[in-house]
Structures are given as C-alpha cells and as structure tokens.
Design a protein around this motif. Structure first.
Motif, PDB file in Angstrom:
ATOM      1  N   ALA A  33       2.103  -6.909   9.284  1.00  0.00           N
ATOM      2  CA  ALA A  33       0.738  -7.074   8.773  1.00  0.00           C
ATOM      3  C   ALA A  33       0.697  -8.084   7.627  1.00  0.00           C
ATOM      4  N   ILE A  34       1.689  -8.014   6.736  1.00  0.00           N
ATOM      5  CA  ILE A  34       1.756  -8.961   5.618  1.00  0.00           C
ATOM      6  C   ILE A  34       2.015 -10.373   6.134  1.00  0.00           C
ATOM      7  N   ILE A  69      -0.776  -1.633   3.281  1.00  0.00           N
ATOM      8  CA  ILE A  69      -0.094  -1.595   1.981  1.00  0.00           C
ATOM      9  C   ILE A  69      -0.509  -0.343   1.217  1.00  0.00           C
ATOM     10  N   ASP A  70      -1.805  -0.060   1.182  1.00  0.00           N
ATOM     11  CA  ASP A  70      -2.297   1.108   0.452  1.00  0.00           C
ATOM     12  C   ASP A  70      -1.738   2.399   1.040  1.00  0.00           C
ATOM     13  N   LYS A  75       2.482   6.742   0.268  1.00  0.00           N
ATOM     14  CA  LYS A  75       3.617   7.519   0.799  1.00  0.00           C
ATOM     15  C   LYS A  75       4.905   7.283   0.019  1.00  0.00           C
ATOM     16  N   GLY A  76       4.785   6.543  -1.096  1.00  0.00           N
ATOM     17  CA  GLY A  76       5.945   6.410  -1.974  1.00  0.00           C
ATOM     18  C   GLY A  76       6.582   5.044  -2.046  1.00  0.00           C
ATOM     19  N   LEU A  77       6.083   4.067  -1.310  1.00  0.00           N
ATOM     20  CA  LEU A  77       6.653   2.731  -1.408  1.00  0.00           C
ATOM     21  C   LEU A  77       6.378   2.171  -2.803  1.00  0.00           C
ATOM     22  N   ALA A  78       7.390   1.619  -3.429  1.00  0.00           N
ATOM     23  CA  ALA A  78       7.242   1.070  -4.779  1.00  0.00           C
ATOM     24  C   ALA A  78       6.485  -0.249  -4.740  1.00  0.00           C
ATOM     25  N   ALA A  79       5.595  -0.437  -5.701  1.00  0.00           N
ATOM     26  CA  ALA A  79       4.826  -1.677  -5.775  1.00  0.00           C
ATOM     27  C   ALA A  79       5.726  -2.873  -6.044  1.00  0.00           C
ATOM     28  N   SER A  80       6.911  -2.598  -6.593  1.00  0.00           N
ATOM     29  CA  SER A  80       7.855  -3.679  -6.901  1.00  0.00           C
ATOM     30  C   SER A  80       8.806  -3.983  -5.753  1.00  0.00           C
ATOM     31  N   ALA A  81       8.693  -3.235  -4.637  1.00  0.00           N
ATOM     32  CA  ALA A  81       9.535  -3.513  -3.473  1.00  0.00           C
ATOM     33  C   ALA A  81       9.260  -4.935  -2.995  1.00  0.00           C
ATOM     34  N   ALA A  95       1.915  -9.205  -2.590  1.00  0.00           N
ATOM     35  CA  ALA A  95       1.470  -9.271  -1.193  1.00  0.00           C
ATOM     36  C   ALA A  95       0.044  -8.735  -1.062  1.00  0.00           C
ATOM     37  N   ARG A  96      -0.259  -7.658  -1.775  1.00  0.00           N
ATOM     38  CA  ARG A  96      -1.608  -7.097  -1.702  1.00  0.00           C
ATOM     39  C   ARG A  96      -2.641  -8.080  -2.268  1.00  0.00           C
ATOM     40  N   GLU A  97      -2.294  -8.728  -3.381  1.00  0.00           N
ATOM     41  CA  GLU A  97      -3.194  -9.726  -3.964  1.00  0.00           C
ATOM     42  C   GLU A  97      -3.441 -10.860  -2.980  1.00  0.00           C
ATOM     43  N   MET A  98      -2.390 -11.274  -2.274  1.00  0.00           N
ATOM     44  CA  MET A  98      -2.522 -12.321  -1.268  1.00  0.00           C
ATOM     45  C   MET A  98      -3.466 -11.878  -0.157  1.00  0.00           C
ATOM     46  N   CYS A  99      -3.294 -10.632   0.299  1.00  0.00           N
ATOM     47  CA  CYS A  99      -4.113 -10.117   1.398  1.00  0.00           C
ATOM     48  C   CYS A  99      -5.577  -9.983   1.000  1.00  0.00           C
ATOM     49  N   VAL A 100      -5.822  -9.635  -0.249  1.00  0.00           N
ATOM     50  CA  VAL A 100      -7.200  -9.560  -0.747  1.00  0.00           C
ATOM     51  C   VAL A 100      -7.845 -10.943  -0.718  1.00  0.00           C
ATOM     52  N   SER A 101      -7.106 -11.954  -1.136  1.00  0.00           N
ATOM     53  CA  SER A 101      -7.657 -13.318  -1.149  1.00  0.00           C
ATOM     54  C   SER A 101      -7.914 -13.818   0.269  1.00  0.00           C
TER      55      SER A 101
END
Length: 211
Positions: A33-34, A69-70, A75-81, A95-101
């Motif tokens: 997805a990313i 991502i959310d 479910k425990g995935l670290a935001a710094s992964a 990656a989330r910031e990229m997907c938002v843009s």
C-alpha cells in the motif's frame, strides 16, 4: 553506593532497547500500500492521458495507505519502524505524511475535473425535465445524440425541441461491420413508447434509420 557504568555499557543497553523497534517487520499488505501510494508523489495531471481517472486512483491509493498504516499502528507497529519505498527508506510516520499528501493531491485533481465535467451538463439539466431529464442523466449525457434523419443535436435547445433522440454505433468485430441505432420518441418532455432499435451492415447507419 553508586555503580560505575561505562559508556560502552550504556550504548549497548540503548541499542538493545531499540532493537525490537528497528527489527519490526512491516507486513506485505502495508508495504504494498505504501509503495503504491509512493508512485503518485510529484504526479501532475499534465503528465497523464487520463488525469481524472489517475487523480481518482491517487486519491484511492493514498486513502488505502493511510487506513492500512493506522490499522497497523493500532496493532502495535512502531511509528519509527522503517519501510523501503520507491522514494527510498522512510519511517512509518514519514510514510503516512507522504500518503496524506498523495490523497489530498489526488482529491483536488479528481474533484476539480469532476466539477468541470459536471458543469458542462448543467445547461442541459436546466432546460430539460420529466422523462428527457431522467434519460439524459441516467444514460445519455455522455453520448452524441441525433435527431430525425441523423441530424446531430448540439445545444440544450436542440435536446429540448427534438421529439426524437437517437444514438448510434458500429460493431467491427465480425467479418463485416454492423451499425446499430437506438431511438427514443418524445411528446414534449414525456417519453412515448419503448426504445426502438435497428441495425444493418455497413460502416455507418443510413439517415433513414434515425426515425
């Protein structure tokens, strides 16, 4: 009594604490997805033959990426992964910031083009009513329409005044081309009878078929 702890020991402890985060694997669905969303970074409608469709795809890919991502974070995935993308390595936060843009850019392009497309139908919707308006909205707004004798209906006034609406096409899949014509009859804005269909061989329907 205070214990002496060496710098090396402190570093080892810090690395040990970070290891689970650094070693966290990103699931294939999320990774895909990313990656799909990253394709649209920097995309412009001028780059595309089908900007409206591509804008919609960017919107959908961006939204899917955010949702996945959310879900993974919950479910425990670290935001710094860290995840590998076509744009290089980035953290889940990045990656989330990229997907938002990507989502926002796709939404703007798709929304603007969809609004422009709808605007071209507005003069017809203002002047039509009843069965003509319903048929126009549901089926015929993207078709070229013909009146009696195959005359092309161009303006909203033509659509309003013509008692006959026809569409035509040619099937070239067989040994010989086959034309077809579908016609609707009206009295005012009301439809009279059912659609009438005709067909024959040739590259183009004869004018007599539009009746």
């Amino acid at each position: 009594m205070f214990l002496k702890i060496s710098t090396t020991t402190l570093l080892c402890l810090a690395l040990s604490a970070m290891a689970p985060v650094l070693a966290q694997k990103v699931g294939k669905d999320l990774d895909d997805a990313i990656s799909e969303a990253s394709i649209w970074v920097g995309w412009k409608p001028d780059d595309s033959l089908y900007p409206k469709q591509d804008g919609k795809k960017a919107l959908e890919d961006g939204k899917t990426c955010i949702d996945k991502i959310d879900a993974a974070l919950s479910k425990g995935l670290a935001a710094s992964a860290v995840v590998e993308t076509q744009r290089g390595k980035m953290t889940i936060t990045e990656a989330r910031e990229m997907c938002v843009s990507v989502r926002d850019a796709g939404q703007k392009v798709f929304g603007d083009l969809a609004a422009a497309e709808e605007a071209q139908y507005e003069p017809f919707r203002k002047i039509l009513s009843g069965d003509k308006l319903g048929l126009y909205n549901d089926r015929l707004k993207k078709y070229k329409l013909y009146g009696a004798g195959g005359k092309v209906l161009k303006t909203a006034e033509d659509y309003r005044d013509s008692p006959l609406w026809c569409t035509t096409g040619v099937d070239r899949e067989g040994i010989v081309p086959v034309w077809s014509v579908d016609c609707w009859h009206f009295k005012g804005m009301g439809k009279v009878g059912a659609v009438e269909s005709r067909s024959g061989t040739g590259d183009q329907a004869p004018s007599a078929a539009f009746r």
